[in-house]
Structure formats: structure tokens, C-alpha cells
Design a protein around this motif. Structure first.
Motif, mmCIF file in Angstrom:
data_model
loop_
_atom_site.group_PDB
_atom_site.id
_atom_site.type_symbol
_atom_site.label_atom_id
_atom_site.label_comp_id
_atom_site.label_asym_id
_atom_site.label_seq_id
_atom_site.Cartn_x
_atom_site.Cartn_y
_atom_site.Cartn_z
ATOM 1 N N THR A 64 -0.829 55.899 -9.858
ATOM 2 C CA THR A 64 -0.743 56.309 -8.454
ATOM 3 C C THR A 64 -2.113 56.709 -7.929
ATOM 4 O OG1 THR A 64 1.547 57.038 -8.704
ATOM 5 C CG2 THR A 64 0.315 57.941 -6.846
ATOM 6 N N ARG A 65 -2.828 57.492 -8.692
ATOM 7 C CA ARG A 65 -4.164 57.927 -8.244
ATOM 8 C C ARG A 65 -5.104 56.735 -8.057
ATOM 9 N NH1 ARG A 65 -5.639 63.688 -11.011
ATOM 10 N NH2 ARG A 65 -3.749 64.749 -10.330
ATOM 11 N N ALA A 66 -5.041 55.778 -8.969
ATOM 12 C CA ALA A 66 -5.883 54.584 -8.845
ATOM 13 C C ALA A 66 -5.496 53.786 -7.605
ATOM 14 C CB ALA A 66 -5.764 53.719 -10.099
ATOM 15 N N HIS A 99 2.379 45.355 -13.416
ATOM 16 C CA HIS A 99 1.271 45.820 -12.582
ATOM 17 C C HIS A 99 1.733 46.121 -11.157
ATOM 18 C CE1 HIS A 99 1.232 41.496 -11.582
ATOM 19 N NE2 HIS A 99 0.782 41.900 -10.403
ATOM 20 N N ALA A 100 0.887 46.856 -10.456
ATOM 21 C CA ALA A 100 1.059 47.102 -9.024
ATOM 22 C C ALA A 100 -0.093 46.404 -8.322
ATOM 23 C CB ALA A 100 1.043 48.589 -8.729
ATOM 24 N N ALA A 143 -9.465 49.225 -10.535
ATOM 25 C CA ALA A 143 -8.575 48.057 -10.606
ATOM 26 C C ALA A 143 -8.706 47.334 -11.934
ATOM 27 C CB ALA A 143 -8.895 47.094 -9.465
ATOM 28 N N THR A 144 -7.595 46.769 -12.396
ATOM 29 C CA THR A 144 -7.621 45.891 -13.556
ATOM 30 C C THR A 144 -8.336 44.605 -13.166
ATOM 31 O OG1 THR A 144 -5.504 46.815 -14.234
ATOM 32 C CG2 THR A 144 -6.185 44.741 -15.270
ATOM 33 N N ARG A 145 -8.051 44.131 -11.946
ATOM 34 C CA ARG A 145 -8.758 42.994 -11.359
ATOM 35 C C ARG A 145 -8.602 43.078 -9.852
ATOM 36 N NH1 ARG A 145 -6.076 37.571 -11.185
ATOM 37 N NH2 ARG A 145 -3.937 38.022 -10.602
ATOM 38 N N GLY A 164 0.163 48.626 -15.495
ATOM 39 C CA GLY A 164 1.000 49.773 -15.842
ATOM 40 C C GLY A 164 2.336 49.298 -16.357
ATOM 41 N N GLU A 165 3.164 50.225 -16.799
ATOM 42 C CA GLU A 165 4.506 49.933 -17.296
ATOM 43 C C GLU A 165 5.509 50.407 -16.254
ATOM 44 O OE1 GLU A 165 5.472 48.589 -20.335
ATOM 45 O OE2 GLU A 165 3.380 48.097 -20.724
#
Length: 181
Positions: A64-66, A99-100, A143-145, A164-165
Motif C-alpha cells: 500500500t505504501r509503495a 501484483h497491483a 515499483a517492480t517494473r 505482492g500476494e
């Protein structure tokens, strides 16, 4: 204050912003159109925060913070660098089991974001107290990407994904989606 815009406003925006390719999964999603102002950018972050909480993601979770930091930066960029007077910007949030994804679309496809090259020597170092110029570094860190795609000759979308899960949340989310697109 209502979060949903007038239906004719959505229709006009969709003429400029074609819907992305439909996916077969019933993944939860959120979509909102906001004015290209500082207030609109602030509302983007607050509304994404509320939607994530409605979906069961705690405000204090790292995901959430990210997502909130990314939303704040991309929305600020949309109203600062992607603004066309009289045109809105759009925020979309998608949640999948892995992921979100946050997407921010604006009406300046001629101004594509680029990540500063941190390995190249700078011609002049940025002042330590500079108030701008580091936003995409934050997006890249959280971000992951992430990336940017022109959606039409009039619109671009900057997006970011955070891993995330989420499988335990997905069965209950469809009934909580307050803002269907």
C-alpha cells in the motif's frame, strides 16, 4: 463530493482514451477521472488509498505504501508535465493474484517520462535542496517494473506494478468494487 464523474464526461474521455485490451480475468479494478490540478493529484492518492483499504489492504502494508508513493508521483507528473488546459487525467488501479498495477493517463503523449541515467556523470549536480527532479527515481525504487505507453496520438499512460500476494483478497473483492469502469 462524488467520485464518479458525469456519464457524458466519461464518454468524451473514452473517445480519447480507448480502453485497454480486455482480459478474461475478473480482477478488481478502480478507475477515476480527475481535474489536472494539484487538488486532482492529491485526490488521486487519497482515493487510491481508500480503494486499497476497501479491498482489504492495510494502509500500513509495504505494498500500500509503495502504491501510494507511486500514485502521488505519477499524478503529480500528470498535472505538472502532462497537463493540457481543460483536459482531465485518469487513474486506474488493477489488482491480480500476483501484483497491483497503477496507471495514470494524461493528454501529453509528446512528453514521455525518462528515468535519469544515474551511472553517467552529471554535467552539473542537482542542488541538495532541489524540490524536483527525483520523482521517477522514487517510482523506479518502489515499483517492480514501470513504463509508459502512448494510447493514442492524444494520450499516454504511465504505469507501474508492485508485486505482492493478493489471492486471499480476490474472492471477496468483486462485491467491494465501488467504482466500476
Amino acid at each position: 463530493m462524488s467520485c464518479c464523474c458525469h456519464p457524458s464526461t466519461h464518454a468524451e474521455f473514452d473517445k480519447v482514451l480507448p480502453s485497454p485490451t480486455a482480459t478474461p480475468s475478473p480482477a478488481p479494478h478502480f478507475r477515476i477521472q480527475l481535474s489536472s490540478t494539484r487538488r486532482g493529484a492529491r485526490l488521486a492518492r487519497l482515493l487510491v488509498e481508500q480503494q486499497l483499504e476497501d479491498w482489504g489492504l492495510p494502509r500500513t502494508s509495504p505494498v500500500t505504501r509503495a502504491l501510494l508513493a507511486i500514485t502521488a508521483e505519477l499524478a503529480a507528473n500528470a498535472v505538472t508535465h502532462g497537463r493540457t488546459p481543460g483536459r482531465d487525467f485518469e487513474v486506474r488501479l488493477h489488482l491480480t493474484p500476483t501484483h497491483a498495477r497503477i496507471e495514470v493517463s494524461d493528454t501529453r503523449p509528446d512528453r514521455l517520462p525518462t528515468l535519469p541515467d544515474t551511472t553517467a556523470p552529471a554535467t552539473s549536480p542537482p542542488p541538495d535542496m532541489a524540490t524536483s527532479g527525483r520523482g521517477l527515481l522514487l517510482v523506479d525504487a518502489f515499483a517492480t517494473r514501470w513504463g509508459c505507453e502512448p494510447r493514442s496520438e492524444f494520450v499516454k499512460t504511465v504505469w507501474a506494478e508492485v508485486s505482492g500476494e493478493f489471492p486471499r483478497l480476490l474472492p471477496n473483492l468483486s462485491k467491494l468494487d465501488r467504482f466500476p469502469s
